[in-house]
Design a protein around this motif. Sequence first.
Motif, PDB file in Angstrom:
ATOM      1  N   SER A   1      60.381 -24.060  35.252  1.00  0.00           N
ATOM      2  CA  SER A   1      59.451 -23.230  34.477  1.00  0.00           C
ATOM      3  C   SER A   1      58.781 -22.168  35.357  1.00  0.00           C
ATOM      4  O   SER A   1      58.369 -21.134  34.854  1.00  0.00           O
ATOM      5  CB  SER A   1      58.429 -24.078  33.708  1.00  0.00           C
ATOM      6  OG  SER A   1      57.826 -24.975  34.577  1.00  0.00           O
TER       7      SER A   1
ATOM      8  N   HIS B   1      62.683 -18.823  36.961  1.00  0.00           N
ATOM      9  CA  HIS B   1      63.680 -18.745  35.893  1.00  0.00           C
ATOM     10  C   HIS B   1      65.017 -18.367  36.497  1.00  0.00           C
ATOM     11  O   HIS B   1      65.259 -17.192  36.784  1.00  0.00           O
ATOM     12  CB  HIS B   1      63.261 -17.711  34.851  1.00  0.00           C
ATOM     13  CG  HIS B   1      61.953 -18.044  34.198  1.00  0.00           C
ATOM     14  ND1 HIS B   1      61.316 -17.207  33.315  1.00  0.00           N
ATOM     15  CD2 HIS B   1      61.171 -19.146  34.287  1.00  0.00           C
ATOM     16  CE1 HIS B   1      60.191 -17.765  32.905  1.00  0.00           C
ATOM     17  NE2 HIS B   1      60.077 -18.950  33.486  1.00  0.00           N
TER      18      HIS B   1
ATOM     19  N   LEU C   1      64.529 -25.926  28.305  1.00  0.00           N
ATOM     20  CA  LEU C   1      63.754 -25.039  29.172  1.00  0.00           C
ATOM     21  C   LEU C   1      64.653 -23.959  29.791  1.00  0.00           C
ATOM     22  O   LEU C   1      64.344 -22.762  29.748  1.00  0.00           O
ATOM     23  CB  LEU C   1      63.069 -25.881  30.263  1.00  0.00           C
ATOM     24  CG  LEU C   1      62.203 -25.169  31.279  1.00  0.00           C
ATOM     25  CD1 LEU C   1      61.169 -24.286  30.597  1.00  0.00           C
ATOM     26  CD2 LEU C   1      61.493 -26.181  32.168  1.00  0.00           C
TER      27      LEU C   1
END
Length: 347
Positions: free
Chosen positions: A108, A111, A133
Motif C-alpha cells: 500500500s 505501488h 490491493l
Amino acid sequence: MITPERKIMTLDQAIAWHAALRNEHKTLAVTNGAFDLLHRGHVEYLNQTAKEADALLVAVNSDASVRQLKGPERPLINENDRAMLLASLQAVDAVVIFNGPKPLDVFSAIHPDVYVKGGDYTEDSLDREEYALLKSVGARFVFIPFVAGFSTTSIFRRLRDGGSAPTAGQSSCKAVLNNALDMIFCRRSVRRYQPRPVADEQIDAILQAAMAAPSAGAKDPWQFHVLKNDGLRADIAATLPYGRFLAQAPTGIVVCGDLRRAHGGELSYLIQDCSAACENILLAVSQLGLGACWLGVHPRQDRVDAIRRLLKQPAEIIPVAAIAIGWPAENPPKRSRYRDDAVYWER
Ligand SMILES: Cc1cc2nc3c(=O)[nH]c(=O)nc-3n(C[C@H](O)[C@H](O)[C@H](O)COP(=O)(O)O)c2cc1C
C-alpha cells in the motif's frame, strides 16, 4: 556500485527510493518471501524477476512472520542475514523486511508496476487481500515457474537428518542407494500446513508417481480425486474423525478403486493396489518438499459411504484413503520403526 547495506531499507527509505525511480520514469517489480537459506532456485527466480522491470524490490518476511507461517523451527537464517544475502545479489535493488504474514503495508505504500510470485501461485490462488490491493494499484501479475529440485524444506531435512545433495551427473552406486533409502526414512506424516497453494504441476508429478505403483495383473483399478474445491475438501474432512485437518490443507487426493477393474473383481486386490499408489503419493510428496498424511477411509463403512456420496460415485467405486497435502508447517524428523522381533530369517 551500491553496497548491499544501502539496498536494505526501512519502508520510509524504500518509499523515497521508489519516488526517485518514478521521477526517472523507471518501473518497479516487487516480490516477497522468506528466502530462508538462499539456494539456486531462489537466485534463478530473482534473476528472472529482475527482467520484468527496471528495478526489483524484495519484501522479506521478518523472523516472527516466518515462524508464524512455517512453524517454530524456522527460519534457519535470521532476518538481517537473509536481507544481507538478498541485497548482495546483482538482480536485487532494494530489500525491505516486513512483519506479519503478508506485506500489505509494503504494497500500500509502494505501488509496484509488476508483482512477481512463484509458479505455484496463480491470480486465483493469491491471497485475496494482497490480490485486491495490488490490482487496485494497477500492478501487472507475473508467475515464474519453479526451478525443479530446489526447496529450503528439503535442504533443511537433509541437514537435520543427514544425507547429501542429489548428485549432479554421475554418482557412485552406494550414494544413489543411500539417497534412495533416505527418501523412505524422511517420509513422515505431516498434519499442519502453510497457507500456500500446491501447483497443478506438482499434483501432476505426484499422480505420475501414484500410477507407477505395482498393481495385481496390471489392472490399475485406481481413481484419484484431486480436492481442489475448498467446500468439497471441508465436507470430506468432516467425514474423517481423525482427519479433520484435511480442511486446513490447501489440497488433498481421495484414492478410490473401481471393483469392475480390479484383478478378478476382488476387493482385496483393489485395496492392495490403491495402498501401493498411496505410498507412492506419500513418497513423491516428501521428495517435492511438500508434506502429507494418509487418512483412513476403508474399511470404515460410514466413511466409505459418505465419501462415495460426496464424490457422486456409483457403488462399484470404493474410496480407500484420503491424503491431505500441503507445504509443511511442521517437520517431523527422519526415522525408521525397525523392530528386530518383526524379522524372521528363514534360513
Ligand atoms: C491405513 C492408514 C490409515 C491412517 N489414518 C490416519 C488418520 O485417519 N489420521 C491421521 O492423522 N493419520 C493416519 N494415518 C497415519 C499414521 O498415523 C502414521 O503413518 C503413523 O503414525 C506412522 O507415522 P509416520 O507416517 O510419520 O511414519 C494412517 C496411516 C495408514 C497407513
